[in-house]
Write a protein that holds these residues in place. Structure first.
Motif: not given
Length: 458
Positions: A127-131
């Motif tokens: 449920x986290x974000x990554x780029x």
């Protein structure tokens, strides 16, 4: 060297038990504690990791050519014993991103991994974000191996099918409102700005111009900047600069040995993620946070790592083959590193550096010869480009009980690249102090380094 002696196994077991008991303490950090080890790592709102290329530690830290990186080191945590895990570049990026080199031993492209867990997929699943932000990437989701000064081999998320194409974006999209950043971002400068094809000063200026705003913001917004390198300049030591800056980072120099797996493990612990691959066996970084107890004073790189003037002898040598992958059992002075260039086993000790050093670099251990033991054996290999008048390797054994001193390896300067054996006579029950020494006169054209391995008693 394989660890065979029961006393060594017993000491290691005790150390592991102590670490386990420390990590089990609930330190009350923000965020839900999902594992004992995770309790020692705070959870940043945002992490930005920027990677540079192919420069050894001494080319960056303390160098006038990298003023901004040195200013970050002064503002945050600077790791004096940080290492890449291999050569060349690509497997280091994979190690940091996925906990494994994935069988990759070169920089060839493309590499494609199906269903293989990695930090990006872990964060997204939780449920986290990554780029991943890559300079000179021509378009979002681009999968080509190169485009101008962009190289896919430095963008590991492009190799994994469980990281969406939308997570691989040009650096031009890096937000100026840092609160809109993903949970974790990787930033990859192009082949010039990462110092691969251009000077250290070029990358240093790029970092200041592009990420100083974030670095200063992070210090007041529960966020973190990690600046590191993939590998050094292809030496066997592979020592690199790693710096962390953020609100919960306690400024200072930290001498524990870390590598890419340590950094990955720390991030996974911060977000309650299961450690991947070799990160599972790595120790998370816990002492740099303001939420952890203050560490004991760290000596300077030129001082002894353990300042006790009268070490207590142990029964037999500890970690004589350096197979712990650390300097457990040893006291260090000057420049030393664990190197993946062994006489046998996986590791050896590198004393000195492929860059000039000033004076003696020394590994020291005091021990008692167990019953029946009459001989010390060790192996050494030198790369001395000077003459013995100015640089040398030597092994000194102080016979503490009798008050005498022997030099099984007299001062020697050689660069023949061969492992050689030396021995010394011992008396059972007597106390000894062995010193493994590399001396260099800091002349810029002829640095000296010596490797030592497989110290055994028989």
């Amino acid at each position: 060297m394989l660890i065979r002696k029961p006393v060594i196994a017993s000491l290691l077991a005790g150390a592991l038990a102590l670490v386990g008991s420390v990590l089990a303490v609930d330190t009350g950090f923000s965020g839900t504690t999902t594992a004992a080890a995770a309790a020692a790592v705070p959870r940043p709102d945002h992490v930005v990791i920027v990677l540079f290329e192919n420069k050894d530690y001494s080319t960056i830290i303390g160098s006038a050519g990298a003023p901004y990186l040195n200013s970050l080191a002064a503002q945050g945590a600077s790791f004096t014993q940080s290492y890449g895990v291999t050569h060349p570049s690509q497997p280091n990026y994979l190690a940091l991103f996925s906990g494994s080199q994935q069988g990759v031993t070169d920089d060839s492209c493309p590499k494609n991994f199906t269903g293989t867990a990695n930090l990006g997929s872990q964060l997204l699943s939780a449920g986290y974000t990554f780029k991943g932000y890559s300079e000179a990437l021509p378009s979002t989701g681009y999968t080509g191996c190169s485009s101008g000064t962009y190289q896919r081999k430095h963008a590991p998320w492009a190799d994994f099918d469980n990281v969406p194409a939308a997570s691989s974006v040009p650096f031009g999209t890096f937000p100026t409102d840092y609160g809109k950043l993903p949970t974790v971002s990787f930033v990859i400068p192009d082949m010039c700005d990462d110092m691969h094809d251009c000077a250290v000063g070029t990358g240093d200026t790029w970092l200041k111009n592009n990420l100083d705003g974030y670095a200063q913001w992070a210090k007041t917004h529960n966020s973190l900047l990690i600046a590191t390198f993939d590998e050094d300049n292809f030496s066997s030591v592979n020592q690199i600069a790693t710096v962390m800056v953020g609100e919960k980072v306690r400024p200072g120099s930290y001498a524990e040995q870390i590598n890419h797996y340590s950094v990955l493990r720390t991030l996974e612990d911060a977000y309650g993620l299961a450690p991947l691959g070799s990160a599972a066996g790595a120790t998370p970084i816990t002492d740099v946070w303001t939420t952890s107890p203050p560490p004991t004073a760290t000596p300077s790189p030129t001082g002894p790592a353990s300042p006790s003037p009268s070490p207590t002898p142990v029964p037999g040598l500890v970690n004589g083959g350096f197979e712990y992958g650390t300097f457990t059992g040893w006291t260090r002075t000057g420049t030393t590193a664990i190197a993946a260039a062994p006489h046998s086993g996986a590791y050896a000790a590198a004393v000195g550096s492929t860059s000039p050093t000033n004076g003696d670099s020394v590994l020291t251990q005091t021990f008692t010869a167990p019953p029946g033991v009459t001989k010390l054996t060790l192996w050494w290999k030198g790369d001395c480009k000077d003459t013995v008048a100015y640089a040398w390797a030597t092994v000194v054994v102080k016979h503490n009980t009798s008050g005498s001193t022997s030099t099984p390896l007299p001062r020697t300067c050689t660069a023949n690249g061969s492992w050689q054996q030396v021995t010394d006579k011992l008396t059972p029950g007597h106390s000894y102090t062995v010193q493994l020494v590399n001396h260099d006169d800091n002349h810029p054209g002829d640095p000296g380094i010596t490797w030592f391995d497989d110290l055994t008693l028989s």
